[in-house]
Design a protein around this motif. Structure first.
Motif, short mmCIF file in Angstrom:
data_model
loop_
_atom_site.label_atom_id
_atom_site.label_comp_id
_atom_site.label_asym_id
_atom_site.label_seq_id
_atom_site.Cartn_x
_atom_site.Cartn_y
_atom_site.Cartn_z
N UNK A 172 0.82 -1.22 0.00
CA UNK A 172 0.00 0.00 0.00
C UNK A 172 0.85 1.27 0.00
N UNK A 173 2.13 1.12 -0.30
CA UNK A 173 3.04 2.26 -0.44
C UNK A 173 3.04 3.16 0.80
N UNK A 174 3.08 2.54 1.98
CA UNK A 174 3.14 3.31 3.22
C UNK A 174 4.40 3.03 4.02
N UNK A 175 5.14 1.96 3.67
CA UNK A 175 6.34 1.58 4.43
C UNK A 175 7.46 1.20 3.47
N UNK A 176 8.63 1.75 3.72
CA UNK A 176 9.83 1.40 2.96
C UNK A 176 10.76 0.63 3.91
N UNK A 177 11.08 -0.61 3.56
CA UNK A 177 11.91 -1.45 4.42
C UNK A 177 13.35 -1.48 3.93
N UNK A 178 14.29 -1.22 4.86
CA UNK A 178 15.72 -1.27 4.57
C UNK A 178 16.29 -2.50 5.26
#
Length: 277
Positions: A116-122
């Motif tokens: 849902x394009x709310x979290x970017x995981x590194x």
């Protein structure tokens, strides 16, 4: 014996008597007509008054309905504005994270954007965290600084922060038990990893790109740092896969400005009162 002889009426007398009777009849009819006309006029005036009251009541009801319709239109406009603001904020958030993903990949830093394009995981491996350690390895410090610089750039582009509530820098681990210094467990490990990244950004970014200077729409600090250990595994993690690598990560989670519960309740109450009146 005496006989009385009746006098015969003269024709003129008989004619006068006839006209007197006719005149009386016509006078009576005229009086009746006048009385009937007066009664009819009274009745018509009464009905006209009743009709006037009825028309006035109809006008009042139409005016009340018009006021109610205008109020409902205003409520609908407010509701549509709230929905439009949320939709626009979601669009801005998706733009921020998609732009981050694209720019980081161009730098050779692989990240994952959720559905849902709310979290970017590194991934933890991209930051050089050794097993059971929360310090960023020296060889990865420039890469970590690049992540912070790109994050600062995309947030400062235009008025994007006006749509945001909080940007969370979240630390996550897998479920393998960790026993560190001072009996620190996975909660502490995930939290200190997030803090380490935040501190590196604070030390390495130039003043113009400092993240702690950014405020949200309410004028409060935009960023928050936290740790969740293994309580928020990546969706689709196989059951029992305690060492599942994607769970060892730093998430950049963005929440957008939304109506408060009081504002939503107020809108709901306005609609309820408008529809019942």
């Amino acid at each position: 014996m005496r006989f009385t002889r009746r006098r015969r009426r003269h024709p003129a007398e008989e004619e006068n008597s006839y006209w007197v009777s006719f005149t009386d009849i016509m006078s009576s009819l005229l009086i009746l007509f006048i009385l009937a006309a007066v009664a009819l006029m009274v009745q018509l005036m009464s009905k006209q008054d009743a009709l006037g009251f009825a028309l006035a009541e109809v006008d009042r009801q139409i005016e009340a309905q018009e006021v109610q319709r205008e109020a409902m239109d205003e409520q609908q406009a407010n509701f549509d504005a709230q929905i439009g603001t949320i939709s626009e904020a979601e669009h801005v958030r998706a733009e921020i994270l998609e732009e981050m993903r694209t720019r980081l990949q161009a730098e050779g830093i692989q990240v994952v954007l959720n559905d849902d394009s709310s979290v970017l995981s590194i991934p933890s491996s991209a930051l050089g965290f050794d097993s059971g350690n929360y310090d960023i390895a020296p060889a990865y410090r420039q890469r970590a600084a690049t992540i912070g610089a790109i994050l600062s750039d995309v947030l400062r582009d235009g008025d994007r922060t006006d749509y945001l509530d909080t940007v969370f820098v979240e630390g996550h681990t897998d479920s393998v038990p960790f026993e560190g210094p001072l009996d620190m467990d996975n909660w502490g490990l995930s939290t200190f990893r997030a803090i380490s990244l935040w501190q590196l950004w604070d030390e390495s970014l130039p003043k113009a790109k400092q993240l702690d200077t950014l405020d949200n729409a309410a004028g409060t600090p935009l960023f928050s740092v936290s740790g969740y250990a293994d309580t928020r595994p990546v969706a689709g993690t196989p059951k029992g896969a305690s060492a599942h690598a994607p769970n060892r990560r730093i998430d950049i989670r963005i929440t957008i400005v939304r109506p408060t519960s009081d504002e939503l309740q107020e809108i709901s109450d306005e609609f309820d009162s408008g529809s019942s009146s």
